[in-house]
Design an enzyme around this catalytic site. Structure first.
Site, PDB file in Angstrom:
ATOM      1  N   GLN A  88       0.844  -1.199   0.000  1.00  0.00           N
ATOM      2  CA  GLN A  88       0.000   0.000   0.000  1.00  0.00           C
ATOM      3  C   GLN A  88       0.875   1.242   0.000  1.00  0.00           C
ATOM      4  O   GLN A  88       0.370   2.353  -0.077  1.00  0.00           O
ATOM      5  CB  GLN A  88      -0.873   0.030   1.260  1.00  0.00           C
ATOM      6  CG  GLN A  88      -1.845  -1.127   1.365  1.00  0.00           C
ATOM      7  CD  GLN A  88      -2.443  -1.194   2.759  1.00  0.00           C
ATOM      8  OE1 GLN A  88      -3.510  -0.656   3.005  1.00  0.00           O
ATOM      9  NE2 GLN A  88      -1.759  -1.852   3.668  1.00  0.00           N
ATOM     10  N   HIS A 106      -1.461   1.347  -4.260  1.00  0.00           N
ATOM     11  CA  HIS A 106      -1.866   2.735  -4.040  1.00  0.00           C
ATOM     12  C   HIS A 106      -1.047   3.721  -4.874  1.00  0.00           C
ATOM     13  O   HIS A 106      -1.073   4.919  -4.631  1.00  0.00           O
ATOM     14  CB  HIS A 106      -1.767   3.096  -2.551  1.00  0.00           C
ATOM     15  CG  HIS A 106      -2.863   2.481  -1.729  1.00  0.00           C
ATOM     16  ND1 HIS A 106      -2.888   2.508  -0.353  1.00  0.00           N
ATOM     17  CD2 HIS A 106      -3.985   1.809  -2.099  1.00  0.00           C
ATOM     18  CE1 HIS A 106      -3.975   1.882   0.076  1.00  0.00           C
ATOM     19  NE2 HIS A 106      -4.651   1.442  -0.951  1.00  0.00           N
ATOM     20  N   SER A 167      -2.346  -0.909   9.354  1.00  0.00           N
ATOM     21  CA  SER A 167      -3.369  -0.810  10.397  1.00  0.00           C
ATOM     22  C   SER A 167      -4.644  -1.559  10.014  1.00  0.00           C
ATOM     23  O   SER A 167      -5.523  -1.755  10.850  1.00  0.00           O
ATOM     24  CB  SER A 167      -3.710   0.665  10.659  1.00  0.00           C
ATOM     25  OG  SER A 167      -4.191   1.266   9.475  1.00  0.00           O
TER      26      SER A 167
HETATM   27  P1  OAD Z   1      -1.286   3.235   8.853  1.00  0.00           P
HETATM   28  O1  OAD Z   1      -0.601   4.513   9.253  1.00  0.00           O
HETATM   29  O2  OAD Z   1      -2.762   3.221   8.868  1.00  0.00           O
HETATM   30  O3  OAD Z   1      -0.792   2.024   9.771  1.00  0.00           O
HETATM   31  C1  OAD Z   1       0.574   1.763   9.990  1.00  0.00           C
HETATM   32  C2  OAD Z   1       0.685   0.511  10.838  1.00  0.00           C
HETATM   33  O4  OAD Z   1       2.062   0.241  11.049  1.00  0.00           O
HETATM   34  C3  OAD Z   1       0.044   0.612  12.223  1.00  0.00           C
HETATM   35  O5  OAD Z   1      -0.729  -0.559  12.477  1.00  0.00           O
HETATM   36  C4  OAD Z   1       1.247   0.674  13.173  1.00  0.00           C
HETATM   37  O6  OAD Z   1       0.977   0.038  14.425  1.00  0.00           O
HETATM   38  C5  OAD Z   1       2.277  -0.134  12.400  1.00  0.00           C
HETATM   39  N1  OAD Z   1       3.675   0.193  12.737  1.00  0.00           N
HETATM   40  C6  OAD Z   1       4.188   1.385  13.137  1.00  0.00           C
HETATM   41  N2  OAD Z   1       5.504   1.308  13.302  1.00  0.00           N
HETATM   42  C7  OAD Z   1       5.865   0.028  13.009  1.00  0.00           C
HETATM   43  C8  OAD Z   1       7.107  -0.679  12.996  1.00  0.00           C
HETATM   44  N3  OAD Z   1       8.245  -0.079  13.323  1.00  0.00           N
HETATM   45  N4  OAD Z   1       7.094  -1.990  12.649  1.00  0.00           N
HETATM   46  C9  OAD Z   1       5.935  -2.604  12.321  1.00  0.00           C
HETATM   47  N5  OAD Z   1       4.740  -1.997  12.320  1.00  0.00           N
HETATM   48  C10 OAD Z   1       4.701  -0.686  12.654  1.00  0.00           C
HETATM   49  O7  OAD Z   1      -0.695   2.844   7.409  1.00  0.00           O
HETATM   50  P2  OAD Z   1      -1.286   1.812   6.341  1.00  0.00           P
HETATM   51  O8  OAD Z   1      -1.973   0.680   6.985  1.00  0.00           O
HETATM   52  O9  OAD Z   1      -0.190   1.540   5.380  1.00  0.00           O
HETATM   53  O10 OAD Z   1      -3.461   5.234   1.396  1.00  0.00           O
HETATM   54  O11 OAD Z   1      -2.359   2.743   5.659  1.00  0.00           O
HETATM   55  C11 OAD Z   1      -3.102   2.272   4.571  1.00  0.00           C
HETATM   56  C12 OAD Z   1      -3.405   3.402   3.619  1.00  0.00           C
HETATM   57  O12 OAD Z   1      -4.035   4.469   4.319  1.00  0.00           O
HETATM   58  C13 OAD Z   1      -2.183   4.057   3.007  1.00  0.00           C
HETATM   59  O13 OAD Z   1      -1.662   3.351   1.905  1.00  0.00           O
HETATM   60  C14 OAD Z   1      -2.696   5.397   2.598  1.00  0.00           C
HETATM   61  C15 OAD Z   1      -3.589   5.722   3.780  1.00  0.00           C
HETATM   62  O14 OAD Z   1      -4.729   6.467   3.497  1.00  0.00           O
HETATM   63  C16 OAD Z   1      -3.418   6.163   0.423  1.00  0.00           C
HETATM   64  O15 OAD Z   1      -2.795   7.190   0.505  1.00  0.00           O
HETATM   65  C17 OAD Z   1      -4.188   5.797  -0.784  1.00  0.00           C
END
Ligand code: OAD
Length: 230
Positions: A88, A106, A167
């Site tokens: 993503q 994405h 997340s």
């Molecule tokens: P999020 O910011 O929603 O989630 C990031 C996740 O990474 C969370 O569950 C954190 O707990 C975890 N995390 C943080 N630090 C970490 C580490 N050092 N090791 C492992 N895990 C860690 O980001 P995404 O799930 O990627 O879309 O978000 C999905 C989409 O939402 C993105 O691609 C973006 C956004 O809107 C678009 O821009 C189209």
């Protein structure tokens, strides 16, 4: 033939120095998402949108892949087409680590897209803030993700699915575990917190530490049984 599908989110790039989207210091914090991540927002204020993505694009020059990205590239070198990586993330760290079969669902900060023709071009450096025809090649809210059909196909024949550093709040990636599970796959999550979602296994900790350990385990299993499932 056993098959592994890996999904990554912003958490895998944290140890490289990039921010996640959600949370107190997240990229969306302090920004009305609709203003910077929707076609309507771009139409209303293209300069604001170009500035936001220019800032993200510039950050790419200051960061490098971390051991988690590198481990997944190593895994692909051994498993070949038995593995598929879906991200993503719009950063380019998987590609720079050497991953080849990557679906960037994405989009990609290093590309721009023409608003009328849909033509996609590689881009480096800033896009002028006055630019209204070339937009970031990024999937905004309300827009269709890239490559979904083939990802669903791969999930439907997967034996294992792993979600790393996401997340699970954004559709459709947050449905992937369920799709894989109904196809009979084992599901696992690697994340800094246990979070939501149902997985058969949850590895809790930093991606840069846990992903290499996970990959070592898969490769060990692959070497002994010819199957990439631990
Ligand atoms: P999020 O910011 O929603 O989630 C990031 C996740 O990474 C969370 O569950 C954190 O707990 C975890 N995390 C943080 N630090 C970490 C580490 N050092 N090791 C492992 N895990 C860690 O980001 P995404 O799930 O990627 O879309 O978000 C999905 C989409 O939402 C993105 O691609 C973006 C956004 O809107 C678009 O821009 C189209």
């Amino acid at each position: 033939m056993m098959r592994l599908v890996v999904l990554t989110g912003a958490g895998i790039s944290v140890e490289s120095g990039l921010s996640t989207f959600r949370g107190p210091d997240g990229l969306w914090d302090g920004h009305p998402i609709a203003d910077i991540a929707s076609a309507e927002g771009f139409k209303a204020n293209p300069a604001l949108v170009q500035r936001f993505y220019n800032r993200l694009r510039r950050q790419l020059d200051q960061v490098a892949p971390n051991p988690a990205h590198e481990a997944l590239a190593r895994l692909e070198k051994t498993l070949g087409i038995q593995m598929h990586l879906v991200t993503q993330n719009i950063d380019d760290l998987h590609q720079r680590a050497g991953s080849v079969a990557v679906t960037a669902m994405h989009g990609d900060l290093r590309k721009v897209r023409h608003v009328n023709t849909g033509e996609v071009r590689a881009w480096s450096g800033d896009v002028p803030e006055s630019e209204t025809m070339w937009r970031p090649h990024v999937v905004w809210f309300g827009e269709r993700t890239i490559g979904l059909h083939s990802v669903i196909e791969k999930l439907s024949s997967a034996d294992m699915f792993v979600a790393i550093g996401t997340s699970g709040t954004v559709y459709p990636a947050n449905q992937f575990a369920a799709v894989a599970r109904s196809a009979g796959a084992v599901t696992a999550q690697i994340n800094i917190d246990a979070g939501g979602g149902t997985f058969d296994y949850a590895w809790t900790g930093q991606a840069a530490t846990l992903v290499p350990a996970f990959v070592d385990r898969v490769l060990q299993q692959f070497a002994t049984s010819g199957e990439p499932v631990p």
